[in-house]
Design an enzyme around this catalytic site. Structure first.
Site, mmCIF file in Angstrom:
data_model
loop_
_atom_site.group_PDB
_atom_site.id
_atom_site.type_symbol
_atom_site.label_atom_id
_atom_site.label_comp_id
_atom_site.label_asym_id
_atom_site.label_seq_id
_atom_site.Cartn_x
_atom_site.Cartn_y
_atom_site.Cartn_z
ATOM 1 N N ASP A 117 -8.760 1.504 3.462
ATOM 2 C CA ASP A 117 -8.959 2.461 2.363
ATOM 3 C C ASP A 117 -10.390 2.409 1.844
ATOM 4 O OD1 ASP A 117 -6.334 3.059 2.673
ATOM 5 O OD2 ASP A 117 -5.708 2.654 0.624
ATOM 6 N N ASP B 92 0.858 -1.191 0.000
ATOM 7 C CA ASP B 92 0.000 0.000 0.000
ATOM 8 C C ASP B 92 0.892 1.238 0.000
ATOM 9 O OD1 ASP B 92 -1.780 1.816 2.417
ATOM 10 O OD2 ASP B 92 -2.454 1.495 0.387
ATOM 11 N N THR C 99 -3.605 7.850 -2.009
ATOM 12 C CA THR C 99 -2.298 8.260 -1.478
ATOM 13 C C THR C 99 -1.199 8.090 -2.529
ATOM 14 O OG1 THR C 99 -2.209 6.066 -0.485
ATOM 15 C CG2 THR C 99 -2.745 7.876 0.958
ATOM 16 N N THR C 100 -1.253 6.987 -3.274
ATOM 17 C CA THR C 100 -0.262 6.780 -4.333
ATOM 18 C C THR C 100 -0.480 7.802 -5.442
ATOM 19 O OG1 THR C 100 -0.470 4.432 -3.822
ATOM 20 C CG2 THR C 100 0.818 5.008 -5.768
#
Length: 497
Positions: free
Chosen positions: A331, A1, A34-35
């Site tokens: 998430d 993640d 987030t990525t």
């Protein structure tokens, strides 16, 4: 993640630390993306680099980036689709689509149809504030992923127990539940206490007083009619045997988080004294059971009258895999919470980024000066999302992007929602395919990425302190500045050794 990797990196460089900070802020604000936010910010800086090297002042780039960011946010709000006002069944189906989209890019993407309904049911069971603390996730090694299940109530691992525990009943229908924050153990005098006695019988009265105190506490708890007694502190062997003789289940050293969730679900209140155990503070649930799950035994409270908390029990082979599943579930839970609070969505799959890229290019043609080129670069940077999605799926990203550009340029309203099709190796209407994301995720990611890029661009000098790096250097207060003043390159002059 992505967020986990960013958190665990030991980063010293302040520019790189900015990337970690925006990933953390995206995780707390939206829970997903987030990525994406790090990838977009990186691409913004890559596009700005050649302008800086050609001598364009960083403030011009920052101004154009901020203008483009504001335009992009306005377009996003304008295009967002409101999914509120639906029936409960329709609403649940729509939220399952959002949860499945979030799980698409995770390690458990093949099980998204199994986990998405679990996540949605867990979130919909909460009260209006949708507190994340009220969803417990317990990891139990062993079994298959599909053995995971949702408890509409509370489940926690069996706590440490004393002799007599096995004689207690392990299943109740409609039990009363007493929640305590007191120690139920026989307490002897402290070692440094000094008592002077004139008569040996006085010593016996002190010993008897210790037993009287503990039995008085136990009698008062039993008098409430509670069949399940939970305490945050220890319940000793005497109390355990006492409760076993009277057909009462007890558990001591229950984690604070689990005790609060039991109180929320069963309608009880945690007490720090046994002197006022009135019916109003005694909880209740439909069924209590201690059940064997894998190698562990779990205490499960289900059919709770308040029903404001849930527990997801995750199964799986390796501990690392279960930990990654937990992060993926987190998430997805965050996404569903956001969708419940803000019922406006945009299509995912890179569709919204391609459409933003197109409108920003069109806007750039209508303005004069260097800002035209910079906004054009901002628009180009947004294409990194569909490009990266294509690369991750093993597709030819150049071919996919060309098809997407052509569709968005000529499709009008019909072509607006076209993104990467992971199933058929092509492009598809992401809205029709239910690849949806909450608007807040995209707004937060674009805003954070733009601000991070602008912050790093605004740094025009690097200051180092060579003296502090040398062993035994005294003082360490002398500062040396870099040489690239005012042009945003941020390179310090190399030290000679």
């Amino acid at each position: 993640d992505g967020a986990t990797i960013m958190k665990n990196l030991e980063i010293v460089h302040p520019a790189a630390q900015t990337m970690v900070d925006i990933a953390k802020s995206q995780d707390s604000e939206a829970g997903d993306g987030t990525t994406s936010v790090v990838v977009i910010a990186n691409e913004f800086m890559k596009e700005a680099k050649h302008f800086v090297e050609e001598g364009v002042h960083p403030q011009l780039i920052i101004k154009a980036y901020r203008e483009a960011g504001t335009l992009a946010s306005n377009y996003l709000k304008e295009w967002a689709i409101d999914i509120s006002g639906k029936s409960d069944v329709e609403r649940r189906e729509l939220l399952i689509k959002c949860a499945a989209t979030s799980l698409n890019s995770k390690l458990i993407s093949h099980q998204k149809d199994f986990f998405a309904p679990i996540v949605v049911d867990a979130v919909l069971s909460l009260d209006e504030d949708l507190s994340l603390d009220m969803i417990g996730v317990k990891k139990i090694p062993g079994g298959a992923l599909e053995d995971s299940f949702l408890v509409k109530g509370v489940a926690f691992k069996k706590t440490f127990s004393y002799a007599g525990f096995e004689q207690q009943p392990k299943k109740f229908k409609n039990p009363k539940i007493c929640l305590l924050n007191i120690e139920l153990e026989l307490k002897s005098e402290k070692e440094n206490a000094e008592i002077r006695l004139d008569d040996p019988e006085q010593y016996q009265s002190i010993v008897d007083a210790e037993w009287t105190i503990i039995y008085e506490k136990l009698d008062k708890i039993t008098a409430t009619g509670a069949q399940v007694v939970l305490s945050r502190l220890a319940i000793g062997d005497l109390a355990t045997q006492y409760f076993a003789d009277r057909g009462i289940f007890c558990a001591g050293r229950v984690p604070d988080e689990d005790l609060r969730r039991v109180a929320k679900a069963c309608g009880g209140a945690v007490q720090t004294s046994v002197h006022n155990l009135i019916p109003a503070i005694i909880g209740a649930c439909g069924e209590f059971e201690e059940r064997q799950i894998g190698d562990e035994r779990y205490n499960i409270f289900s059919d709770c009258p308040q029903g404001k908390t849930t527990t997801i029990l995750l199964r799986g082979g390796a501990e690392q895999f279960i930990a990654e599943t937990e992060r993926s579930i987190h998430d997805s839970i965050m996404i569903v919470r956001r969708a419940v609070k803000n019922a406006r969505i945009v299509p995912g799959g890179g569709a919204i980024e391609m459409e933003l890229s197109r409108v920003l290019r069109d806007h750039a043609r209508k303005i004069y000066g260097k800002a035209q080129l910079i906004i054009n670069s901002y628009a180009k940077a947004l294409e990194i999302i569909p490009r990266q999605l294509s690369d991750n799926a093993g597709f030819d990203s150049t071919d996919i992007l060309n098809r997407l550009r052509q569709k968005h340029a000529s499709g009008g309203e019909a072509g607006r929602w076209y993104g990467v099709d992971m199933d058929q190796e092509g492009i598809c209407d992401c809205y029709e395919k239910f690849v949806w994301e909450p608007l807040i995720v995209k707004l937060s990611a674009l805003g954070a990425a733009t601000e991070a890029a602008c912050l790093i661009l605004s740094v025009d000098e690097t200051i180092t302190n060579p003296a502090s790096e040398q062993q035994g250097a005294g003082g360490g207060g002398h500062m040396r500045g870099g040489m690239s003043r005012g042009r945003g390159r941020g390179r310090a002059m190399p030290r000679r050794r």
